[in-house]
Enzyme design. Structure first.
Site, mmCIF file in Angstrom:
data_model
loop_
_atom_site.group_PDB
_atom_site.id
_atom_site.type_symbol
_atom_site.label_atom_id
_atom_site.label_comp_id
_atom_site.label_asym_id
_atom_site.label_seq_id
_atom_site.Cartn_x
_atom_site.Cartn_y
_atom_site.Cartn_z
ATOM 1 N N SER A 138 0.849 -1.197 0.000
ATOM 2 C CA SER A 138 0.000 0.000 0.000
ATOM 3 C C SER A 138 0.880 1.240 0.000
ATOM 4 O O SER A 138 2.077 1.171 0.280
ATOM 5 C CB SER A 138 -0.906 0.021 1.231
ATOM 6 O OG SER A 138 -0.175 0.410 2.388
ATOM 7 N N ASP A 139 0.289 2.384 -0.290
ATOM 8 C CA ASP A 139 0.975 3.640 -0.069
ATOM 9 C C ASP A 139 0.841 3.996 1.415
ATOM 10 O O ASP A 139 0.166 3.305 2.188
ATOM 11 C CB ASP A 139 0.399 4.737 -0.965
ATOM 12 C CG ASP A 139 1.419 5.831 -1.267
ATOM 13 O OD1 ASP A 139 2.342 6.032 -0.456
ATOM 14 O OD2 ASP A 139 1.289 6.486 -2.314
ATOM 15 N N TYR A 140 1.472 5.082 1.803
ATOM 16 C CA TYR A 140 1.564 5.489 3.215
ATOM 17 C C TYR A 140 0.168 5.622 3.834
ATOM 18 O O TYR A 140 -0.609 6.482 3.445
ATOM 19 C CB TYR A 140 2.295 6.830 3.275
ATOM 20 C CG TYR A 140 2.953 7.172 4.588
ATOM 21 C CD1 TYR A 140 4.332 7.166 4.708
ATOM 22 C CD2 TYR A 140 2.214 7.519 5.702
ATOM 23 C CE1 TYR A 140 4.954 7.511 5.893
ATOM 24 C CE2 TYR A 140 2.820 7.862 6.893
ATOM 25 C CZ TYR A 140 4.205 7.851 6.990
ATOM 26 O OH TYR A 140 4.810 8.187 8.171
ATOM 27 N N THR A 141 -0.140 4.757 4.781
ATOM 28 C CA THR A 141 -1.439 4.684 5.477
ATOM 29 C C THR A 141 -2.610 4.485 4.515
ATOM 30 O O THR A 141 -3.746 4.840 4.825
ATOM 31 C CB THR A 141 -1.699 5.922 6.369
ATOM 32 O OG1 THR A 141 -1.773 7.106 5.571
ATOM 33 C CG2 THR A 141 -0.629 6.089 7.421
ATOM 34 N N GLY A 142 -2.332 3.894 3.348
ATOM 35 C CA GLY A 142 -3.387 3.684 2.370
ATOM 36 C C GLY A 142 -4.509 2.799 2.876
ATOM 37 O O GLY A 142 -5.673 2.979 2.497
#
Length: 768
Positions: A291-295
């Site tokens: 995932s992306d950052y905190t996605g």
């Protein structure tokens, strides 16, 4: 399911091996089989908690890109609850952290260490959009190879790059991180970036695993606003936005990052069609998805449920690793007990993470990237700095050069004016999180070094970067501050004009600060800030020759500047050695050869504007501006300010007529399109010859032009070269209404020229 994917699954489950043994044949223990056997044995020892732990990616707290910072990291490592860490640098720190995993966790599984190595490491190269402007694939690959060498020398083995999002809306700040608007150019660059990072053997300690981002369609965020929703047809996805992702994966990228945006109402982070049906089944991708950052957490705000619900949906969709959210770590075991996720899904994700570590050689030597000697000898070296200087000079785009204002002579007094003229920290550009800012010269320093004692270089601020102090603060974050002058605007301009009047020529260093583009840096007004425009107008009134050195991470609407300033050199953000490279070009030691990888609009109202648009049933007549009941504007022409592929030189190039080896192309055959290019000027130069096609008889609407080839050539004064492009069925293929990849019979236009606008045309027919 494709055959390769089926074989992979059989190997990973042991079914293929058992089948071979049943036939009385002992299989050769090749690299794939060794990896499968090793990981199967390891996973047999792992608890569910340890398997889930491998799916958890946390931040080390250095150079983070979000508000959330991971906590209790050391304790989680000891419990086997972390699979990887990013934003942690230096061999000593990484070694100490790796030792905790290897010595203090039950199964001694090493960690993977990631970082945003986007356009170089300590040696920063030009921002990706600028590198794309070089149209120089070997050069771009070389910069990625050096970035991998430096990052791996500091202990890093995984990079969140390349960003391959097609972007046609310059309001979106992350335009700076990609290769522009074109799927063909973007695909070619994506491939060489992956090859540069990963080399020919990922287990070597000077390679790093690539992570292609952001999957998918992130560059089409509505209104050009970061993290925003995306909505488009499947046909547009397949033909225009997906090709660079696929190209990067075909080149062997080991991982891919899910994007923040939703697609057809489902965020990419939990989009099963995207992460499983397309990525795994159709494209046969064998790496892992992060995932992306905190996605994962952010899907709560999307309205998809609580943390347990969104985490389960992400895993079931095909997401393998959760960045920072801790959603997998804290909820998957509960979801497993409740039957909301399966152990098979957890096992699959865990295996993919372990495979990546195996391919990186971390099970053979967890510390192979932790060499203090390499960190001392392979980072920020003279050779790397030389490459950075050379690379930057190839990216600059000469937009205007009235009356041969450039190149400048190394003589007299040169007044550098503007808020970007004497800042070191803004030179590397956005996403240069590890750049050595202290050893990055400013433009003034670069000009002084290159001019030596032959010219006097003066400097005046001239204006603040932005009139509003808060906006300037927001546009100069992460240590990129430019000290404000507390005098009135009129007083600051007056000081600059006074100095400029004493000079022979003025170099106006204007545009964006480095953090005015990039992540979370969307703009509705893409002009040069008004306070800088007023300074530029005052400088022009002096009557002195003015050269606008334009710093930017995106296309800007510079219609007034284009109409009034005699010379404009777009230098983007050129990295560690940008100052020297700008001086090299301004003084003519390097002839500029960059070409725009993205269209510059006349004003923001034209956005989105891109060369490969489709025709309407009521197109504007050639050469027209406004015709009633045609597709046009009342107040401005349809034309861009500067078209895709545009860029001038200190010399001139003439193009002969296009020659075709035939007028008919058949399947399995080739057809050559050639043109002779001549340097008609007085200095040597480089030209980027571009070939475009148009399908004139397609089953669906097709773009008016599509880039299908380019070649960068060098010519001495008076020298001519024949440039030959070979066309085959492959260049004619596209996804039709049923998403079948085909080439259809019919007539095609072929265009060749120095940019997408100024082309010659001829026609051929394709038949099966």
């Amino acid at each position: 399911m494709c055959i390769k994917r089926a074989i992979t699954i059989l190997c990973s489950t042991g079914l293929l091996a058992s089948t071979v043994y049943a036939q009385g044949k002992k299989p050769a223990l090749n690299g794939q089989a060794k990896m499968n056997a090793f990981i199967s044995q390891l996973m047999a020892k792992m608890s569910v908690d340890e398997k889930i732990g491998q799916l958890n990616l946390v931040t080390g707290g250095e150079a983070t890109t979000g508000a959330v910072v991971s906590t209790n990291v050391e304790a989680k490592i000891k419990k086997g609850q972390i699979g990887g860490i990013f934003s942690l640098t230096t061999p000593a720190k990484i070694r100490r952290t790796q030792e905790i995993a290897v010595n203090s966790s039950r199964l001694h599984i090493p960690l993977i260490f990631g970082q945003d190595v986007v356009h170089g490491y300590k040696t920063a190269f030009p921002i990706p959009l600028a590198l794309a402007a070089s149209w120089d694939l070997p050069l771009i690959k070389h910069t990625a190879r050096v970035a991998a060498t430096e990052a791996s020398a500091d202990g890093i083995n995984w990079t969140f790059s390349p960003m391959v999002d097609i972007a046609r809306d310059p309001r979106w700040g992350r335009v700076a991180e990609g290769s522009g608007e074109d799927p063909y150019l973007g695909s070619e660059i994506a491939k060489v970036m992956v090859q540069g990072y990963q080399g020919d053997d990922l287990s070597k300690n000077n390679t790093i695993m690539a992570c292609v981002k952001h999957f998918a369609l992130y560059g089409a965020a509505e209104a050009g606003r970061d993290y925003n929703t995306t909505d488009m047809s499947l046909n547009r996805m397949y033909n225009e936005y997906l090709p660079p992702y696929k190209a990067a994966l075909t080149a062997g990228a080991g991982s891919i990052m899910a994007s923040f945006n939703d697609i057809n109402g489902i965020p990419a982070t939990a989009n099963k069609w995207l992460l499983t049906d397309l990525l795994r089944k159709e494209w046969c991708f064998k790496g892992f998805v992060v995932s992306d950052y905190t996605g994962v957490t952010e899907m709560i705000e999307h309205g998809l449920g609580d943390l347990q619900q969104v985490s389960g949906r992400a895993l079931n969709a095909g997401l393998d690793m959760d960045m920072v959210s801790d959603g997998f770590l804290t909820t998957l075991k509960k979801s497993l007990a409740e039957g909301k996720v399966s152990i098979a899904s957890i096992n699959t994700a865990c295996r993919l993470i372990l495979e990546a570590k195996y391919k990186l050689g971390l099970f053979d030597d967890p510390y192979r990237y932790c060499s203090e000697d390499r960190a001392k000898t392979e980072i920020f070296t003279p050779d790397h700095l030389t490459l950075a200087r050379q690379a930057a000079a190839q990216t600059f785009v000469l937009l205007k050069n009235q009356n041969h204002t450039l190149p400048l002579k190394k003589a007299g007094t040169i007044a550098v004016v503007g808020p970007l003229g004497n800042t070191r920290t803004n030179m590397p550009g956005t996403w240069a999180v590890n750049a050595d800012l202290a050893n990055t010269p400013s433009l003034v320093e670069g000009l002084k070094a290159v001019a030596g004692d032959k010219a006097t270089i003066t400097y005046s601020l001239g204006s603040n970067l932005m009139a509003d102090e808060t906006q300037q603060t927001n546009g100069t974050m992460f240590g990129r501050e430019i000290k404000r002058d507390t005098q009135t605007e009129q007083e600051v301009i007056a000081d600059a004009v006074r100095d400029a009047n004493k000079a022979d020529v003025i170099v106006a260093a204007l545009g964006e600060g480095s953090e005015m583009s990039g992540e979370s840096s969307s703009r509705t007004n893409i002009e040069i800030p008004a306070v800088q425009q007023r300074l530029l107008a005052a400088l022009l009134k002096t009557g002195k020759p003015v050269v606008l050195v334009l710093f930017t991470g995106r296309p800007l609407a510079i219609k007034w500047e284009s109409d009034n300033v005699p010379a404009i050199l777009n230098v983007w953000f050129g990295g560690t050695q940008a100052a020297y490279a700008i001086a090299d070009v301004l003084f003519g030691e390097v002839n500029p050869s960059g070409k725009l990888p993205i269209t510059f609009p006349q004003n923001v109202g034209q956005v989105p504007i891109y060369y490969s648009h489709k025709n309407t049933g009521r197109p504007l007549p050639d050469g027209g501006w406004f015709t009633k009941f045609r597709s046009n504007y009342l107040d401005v022409s349809n034309d861009p300010l500067y078209p895709f592929g545009y860029g001038l030189s200190y010399t001139n190039f003439s193009y002969g007529a296009i020659k075709l080896s035939g007028t008919k192309l058949k399947r399995g055959q080739g057809l050559n399109a050639s043109v002779t290019v001549t340097n008609t000027g007085k200095v040597a130069g480089k030209e980027i010859v571009q070939l475009y096609l148009r399908d004139l008889e397609a089953s669906i609407t097709r773009p008016v032009k599509e880039l299908k080839g380019f070649k960068k050539i060098s010519l001495e004064p008076g020298e001519s070269k024949e440039v030959i492009f070979t066309l085959t069925e492959n260049e004619l293929m596209f996804y039709n209404a049923n998403l079948k990849y085909i080439a259809e019979p019919g007539d095609f236009n072929v265009f060749i020229g120095p940019n997408s606008r100024d082309v010659q045309t001829c026609k051929f027919n394709f038949s099966k």
